[in-house]
Design a protein around this motif. Structure first.
Motif, PDB file in Angstrom:
ATOM      1  N   LEU A  49      -3.304  11.592  11.113  1.00 43.61           N
ATOM      2  CA  LEU A  49      -3.554  12.940  10.599  1.00 43.61           C
ATOM      3  C   LEU A  49      -2.258  13.650  10.210  1.00 43.61           C
ATOM      4  N   VAL A  50      -1.152  13.247  10.838  1.00 39.87           N
ATOM      5  CA  VAL A  50       0.139  13.827  10.451  1.00 39.87           C
ATOM      6  C   VAL A  50       0.612  13.205   9.146  1.00 39.87           C
ATOM      7  N   ILE A  51       0.423  11.871   9.044  1.00 46.01           N
ATOM      8  CA  ILE A  51       0.957  11.163   7.875  1.00 46.01           C
ATOM      9  C   ILE A  51       0.112  11.432   6.627  1.00 46.01           C
ATOM     10  N   LEU A  52      -1.171  11.644   6.796  1.00 45.33           N
ATOM     11  CA  LEU A  52      -2.036  11.875   5.619  1.00 45.33           C
ATOM     12  C   LEU A  52      -1.562  13.058   4.768  1.00 45.33           C
ATOM     13  N   PRO A  53      -1.353  14.245   5.368  1.00 47.87           N
ATOM     14  CA  PRO A  53      -0.856  15.352   4.530  1.00 47.87           C
ATOM     15  C   PRO A  53       0.511  15.051   3.943  1.00 47.87           C
ATOM     16  N   LEU A  54       1.298  14.250   4.663  1.00 47.45           N
ATOM     17  CA  LEU A  54       2.625  13.899   4.163  1.00 47.45           C
ATOM     18  C   LEU A  54       2.513  13.140   2.839  1.00 47.45           C
ATOM     19  N   LEU A  55       1.437  12.366   2.728  1.00 49.80           N
ATOM     20  CA  LEU A  55       1.292  11.540   1.528  1.00 49.80           C
ATOM     21  C   LEU A  55       0.288  12.114   0.545  1.00 49.80           C
TER      22      LEU A  55
ATOM     23  N   ASP B 251      -2.531   1.181   7.804  1.00 52.19           N
ATOM     24  CA  ASP B 251      -2.226   1.369   9.217  1.00 52.19           C
ATOM     25  C   ASP B 251      -2.809   0.239  10.058  1.00 52.19           C
ATOM     26  N   ARG B 252      -3.853  -0.418   9.556  1.00 55.14           N
ATOM     27  CA  ARG B 252      -4.413  -1.554  10.271  1.00 55.14           C
ATOM     28  C   ARG B 252      -3.436  -2.715  10.266  1.00 55.14           C
ATOM     29  N   TYR B 253      -2.617  -2.780   9.229  1.00 53.07           N
ATOM     30  CA  TYR B 253      -1.693  -3.906   9.107  1.00 53.07           C
ATOM     31  C   TYR B 253      -0.369  -3.667   9.814  1.00 53.07           C
ATOM     32  N   ALA B 254       0.136  -2.466   9.712  1.00 52.25           N
ATOM     33  CA  ALA B 254       1.432  -2.196  10.325  1.00 52.25           C
ATOM     34  C   ALA B 254       1.497  -0.729  10.689  1.00 52.25           C
TER      35      ALA B 254
ATOM     36  N   VAL C   8      -9.705  17.375  -8.399  1.00 54.87           N
ATOM     37  CA  VAL C   8      -8.738  16.289  -8.591  1.00 54.87           C
ATOM     38  C   VAL C   8      -8.002  16.018  -7.276  1.00 54.87           C
ATOM     39  N   ALA C   9      -7.576  17.095  -6.633  1.00 62.20           N
ATOM     40  CA  ALA C   9      -6.845  16.950  -5.375  1.00 62.20           C
ATOM     41  C   ALA C   9      -7.699  16.242  -4.328  1.00 62.20           C
ATOM     42  N   THR C  10      -8.967  16.592  -4.271  1.00 58.61           N
ATOM     43  CA  THR C  10      -9.854  15.982  -3.278  1.00 58.61           C
ATOM     44  C   THR C  10      -9.980  14.482  -3.508  1.00 58.61           C
ATOM     45  N   VAL C  11     -10.137  14.099  -4.777  1.00 56.70           N
ATOM     46  CA  VAL C  11     -10.220  12.671  -5.086  1.00 56.70           C
ATOM     47  C   VAL C  11      -8.934  11.976  -4.649  1.00 56.70           C
ATOM     48  N   GLN C  12      -7.800  12.610  -4.945  1.00 53.11           N
ATOM     49  CA  GLN C  12      -6.521  12.015  -4.567  1.00 53.11           C
ATOM     50  C   GLN C  12      -6.398  11.883  -3.053  1.00 53.11           C
ATOM     51  N   ILE C  13      -6.801  12.921  -2.326  1.00 56.84           N
ATOM     52  CA  ILE C  13      -6.732  12.872  -0.863  1.00 56.84           C
ATOM     53  C   ILE C  13      -7.595  11.725  -0.336  1.00 56.84           C
ATOM     54  N   LEU C  14      -8.763  11.574  -0.940  1.00 58.82           N
ATOM     55  CA  LEU C  14      -9.691  10.522  -0.517  1.00 58.82           C
ATOM     56  C   LEU C  14      -9.076   9.137  -0.721  1.00 58.82           C
ATOM     57  N   ILE C  15      -8.537   8.907  -1.938  1.00 60.56           N
ATOM     58  CA  ILE C  15      -7.947   7.604  -2.251  1.00 60.56           C
ATOM     59  C   ILE C  15      -6.797   7.307  -1.298  1.00 60.56           C
ATOM     60  N   ILE C  16      -5.901   8.299  -1.134  1.00 54.42           N
ATOM     61  CA  ILE C  16      -4.728   8.070  -0.300  1.00 54.42           C
ATOM     62  C   ILE C  16      -5.136   7.884   1.155  1.00 54.42           C
ATOM     63  N   GLY C  17      -6.137   8.659   1.584  1.00 55.21           N
ATOM     64  CA  GLY C  17      -6.618   8.508   2.952  1.00 55.21           C
ATOM     65  C   GLY C  17      -7.109   7.093   3.218  1.00 55.21           C
ATOM     66  N   VAL C  18      -7.883   6.550   2.278  1.00 58.33           N
ATOM     67  CA  VAL C  18      -8.415   5.189   2.448  1.00 58.33           C
ATOM     68  C   VAL C  18      -7.270   4.173   2.497  1.00 58.33           C
TER      69      VAL C  18
ATOM     70  N   LEU D 233       0.834  -1.204   0.000  1.00 55.25           N
ATOM     71  CA  LEU D 233       0.000   0.000   0.000  1.00 55.25           C
ATOM     72  C   LEU D 233       0.869   1.255   0.000  1.00 55.25           C
ATOM     73  N   PHE D 234       1.914   1.204   0.815  1.00 58.13           N
ATOM     74  CA  PHE D 234       2.780   2.363   0.932  1.00 58.13           C
ATOM     75  C   PHE D 234       3.520   2.622  -0.378  1.00 58.13           C
ATOM     76  N   SER D 235       4.002   1.541  -1.011  1.00 62.37           N
ATOM     77  CA  SER D 235       4.686   1.690  -2.299  1.00 62.37           C
ATOM     78  C   SER D 235       3.751   2.322  -3.318  1.00 62.37           C
ATOM     79  N   PHE D 236       2.504   1.870  -3.301  1.00 60.33           N
ATOM     80  CA  PHE D 236       1.522   2.415  -4.233  1.00 60.33           C
ATOM     81  C   PHE D 236       1.410   3.931  -4.051  1.00 60.33           C
ATOM     82  N   VAL D 237       1.244   4.343  -2.800  1.00 61.12           N
ATOM     83  CA  VAL D 237       1.070   5.778  -2.530  1.00 61.12           C
ATOM     84  C   VAL D 237       2.309   6.569  -2.917  1.00 61.12           C
ATOM     85  N   ILE D 238       3.494   6.060  -2.513  1.00 63.16           N
ATOM     86  CA  ILE D 238       4.745   6.773  -2.793  1.00 63.16           C
ATOM     87  C   ILE D 238       4.930   6.952  -4.306  1.00 63.16           C
TER      88      ILE D 238
END
Lengths: 268, 304
Positions: B126-132, A259-262, A243-253, A200-205
């Motif tokens: 909430l800290v990490i979300l804006p980071l990403l 975070d549930r995993y590690a 566009v930014a909002t959609v991106q924030i939503l996807i990344i937030g999810v 998941l992290f690799s995907f986001v990065i």
């Protein structure tokens, strides 16, 4: 000063700092619903129009698709290369181990713009030699993004492996399991949370990378981040905010899921 | 080597558990080689190639002529424009990093020592979300806030203050950079403070040390390696920032990373672009290494 008042001071400072950190996020989501033709405050009304417009815009739609494709390939590359490498780094001692660890984590340290420029030049050089199109092609982008994701995967997977006692593997092997069986039947299930988090992290990065991709995109092969920046150089309206909002939503999810995993804070 | 002395194996026909930590070359190399080769080919090789290019000569119209010259580096150090670009990059980065440290420490301390576990988890997310969120999105957000008709000017307009020109100023770039870097600093400091025993602080307090004294004499020396790590990370990231200087800084504000891009991709002057990239890397490396050495010397004195 009493303990309580000290606590209050820390809480107050933290609140202010957190507000500063979250302000851009909130502002951009808010603005994406403004019905103002030209972006200004306050809002004259609210609408969903900008989301429709953003999707109708070729550069954003194609950019989004390219970014998702690239990020998925980056995840695969970083897992296929990174999980075995993490295993080697954690479970074995061998000459040059520290050097290899430093090398494998180095894509994180070398500035994106420098690494991107170097890769771009190497691709052009290869193109001349092989008479093939590489820079501005998807495979070129995939290689760059695999490189971005690899060190993060190694960090998260090594952390998971360090937290797992080798005696499980020893037990399996003493009962006759081969190395490969041991890995798939014992090690993998135990470190699965670390691997999911790494994926998941690799995907986001990869999805949010800007500096490294900027050299490697070509016409019709633009990632979403590059599309956003080139749009922003000339315009600023609520389309970008949508566009930014959609991106924030996807990344937030994705973030809440991983975070549930590690514990993600371990990756830094 | 831990675990290499395995318990005496029962005299059965089961294969003995393999020694951990022995010199087992083949499997480790087999596992690590693909990743190593990948990094060598996709990163180290291209960097070497680029270094070679930085010694070539640029001839307009011909792009690049093979040569072995330091002319590109000489051009950088002889041209006051590029020195100014480097100077701006260094001071903007240093200032942003310092602000991050000052603003980030209280948050990290609050997270580790005072927040309840549930809130700690939520706040960290909430800290990490804006980071990403990505630099492009975050920079767009600051354009919305700092623009001439942006949120900030709208808010101060309500109070009756006349609009302030913020976009395309160094201040705006520093604000943008701090918001990009602050989460990195908070997360790094948090993980360091986590490793410091809270009892040490209670002990200092019970012996009569005030809170600031405790911070300065107990927490700071112990947290120093982590503070250094966070500071260097922020500094490196801001030295190489692209989107904030380009979009918030505007066309007449120059930092190194956009200049590298401009030379390599737009002016197609590869030798000079390559030299710029290496100057940027070298300056970052020298500054971070000397900070490292300096702090380590101090640290040793403290820990004695």
């Amino acid at each position: 000063m009493g303990l309580v008042s000290i606590n209050r001071i820390y809480a107050a400072i933290s609140a202010v700092v957190m507000a500063f950190v979250l302000l851009p996020l909130v502002a951009v989501v808010w603005v994406s619903f403004f019905s103002n033709r030209i972006l200004s405050f306050p809002a004259t009304g609210y609408t969903f129009d900008w989301y429709v417009r953003a999707w109708a815009q070729d550069s954003f739609r194609n950019g989004f698709i390219t970014s998702v494709e690239t990020a998925l390939v980056a995840v695969v590359i970083s897992l296929v290369l990174g999980v075995p490498a993490s295993l080697a780094l954690v479970r074995y001692r061998f000459p040059g181990r520290d050097a290899i660890q430093t090398l494998l984590l180095s894509p994180m340290v070398v500035p994106g713009i420098v690494g991107g420029a170097a890769l771009f030049m190497a691709f052009i050089e290869l193109e001349i030699i092989l008479d093939m199109d590489i820079s501005g092609s998807l495979p070129g982008l995939f290689i760059a993004h695999g490189l971005i994701a690899l060190p993060w995967t190694i960090r998260l997977v090594t952390a998971a492996l360090v937290g797992m006692s080798p005696s499980y593997e020893e037990a399996a092997q003493s009962l006759g399991a081969g190395r490969i069986t041991t890995f798939f039947r014992v090690t993998l299930p135990i470190i699965k949370p670390g691997i999911v988090a790494a994926a998941l992290f690799s995907f986001v990065i990869s999805f949010i990378d800007l500096e490294k991709s900027i050299f490697l995109v070509g016409p019709g092969r633009t990632t979403l981040q590059i599309a956003l920046v080139s749009y922003l150089e000339w315009n600023l309206d609520s389309t970008v905010a949508a566009v930014a909002t959609v991106q924030i939503l996807i990344i937030g999810v994705l973030l809440v899921a991983s975070d549930r995993y590690a514990k993600l804070s371990r990756a830094f | 080597m831990t675990g290499s002395s395995s318990p005496p194996s029962p005299a059965l026909t089961l294969p003995a558990p393999r020694a951990r930590g022995g010199w087992r070359l083949p499997p480790a190399f087999g596992l690590a080689t693909p990743a190593t080769l990948f990094v060598l080919i996709a990163l180290i090789g291209p960097l070497l190639l680029m270094f070679r290019y930085s010694l070539n000569r640029f001839v307009p119209g011909q792009m690049m002529v093979e040569a072995l010259t330091l002319a590109n580096y000489a051009k950088f150090f002889g041209d006051s424009f590029y020195q100014e670009v480097l100077g701006t990059t260094v001071w903007v980065s240093a200032l942003s990093t310092l602000l991050c440290l000052v603003a980030g420490f209280p948050v990290a301390y609050f997270l580790v020592r005072q927040a309840s576990p549930v809130w700690k988890g939520r706040l960290l997310l909430l800290v990490i979300l804006p980071l990403l969120m990505g630099n492009a999105v975050r920079t767009a957000a600051w354009m919305v806030i700092l623009g001439d008709k942006g949120l900030f000017n709208a808010v101060i307009g309500v109070i009756g203050i006349s609009p302030v020109k913020l976009m395309y100023t160094p201040t705006a770039v520093v604000i943008g950079l701090v918001s990009v870097l602050l989460p990195f600093m908070i997360v790094t400091l948090q993980s360091v403070l986590e490793g410091i025993d809270a009892n040490l602080e209670s002990a200092a307090a019970s012996l009569g040390a005030g809170h600031l004294t405790t911070l300065w004499r107990v927490v700071l020396p112990l947290a120093l390696p982590g503070i250094l790590a966070g500071t260097l990370l922020c500094f490196i990231l801001s030295m190489n920032a692209y989107a904030p200087p380009v979009l918030i800084g505007g066309p007449s504000f120059h930092m190194m990373a956009p200049t590298v891009y401009q030379q390599v991709a737009k002016a197609m002057n590869w030798p000079f672009g390559a030299a710029l990239a290496f100057v940027l890397m070298a300056v970052t490396l020298v500054l971070t290494t000397s900070a490292n050495i300096l702090v380590q010397r101090r640290y040793r004195r403290w820990s004695e």
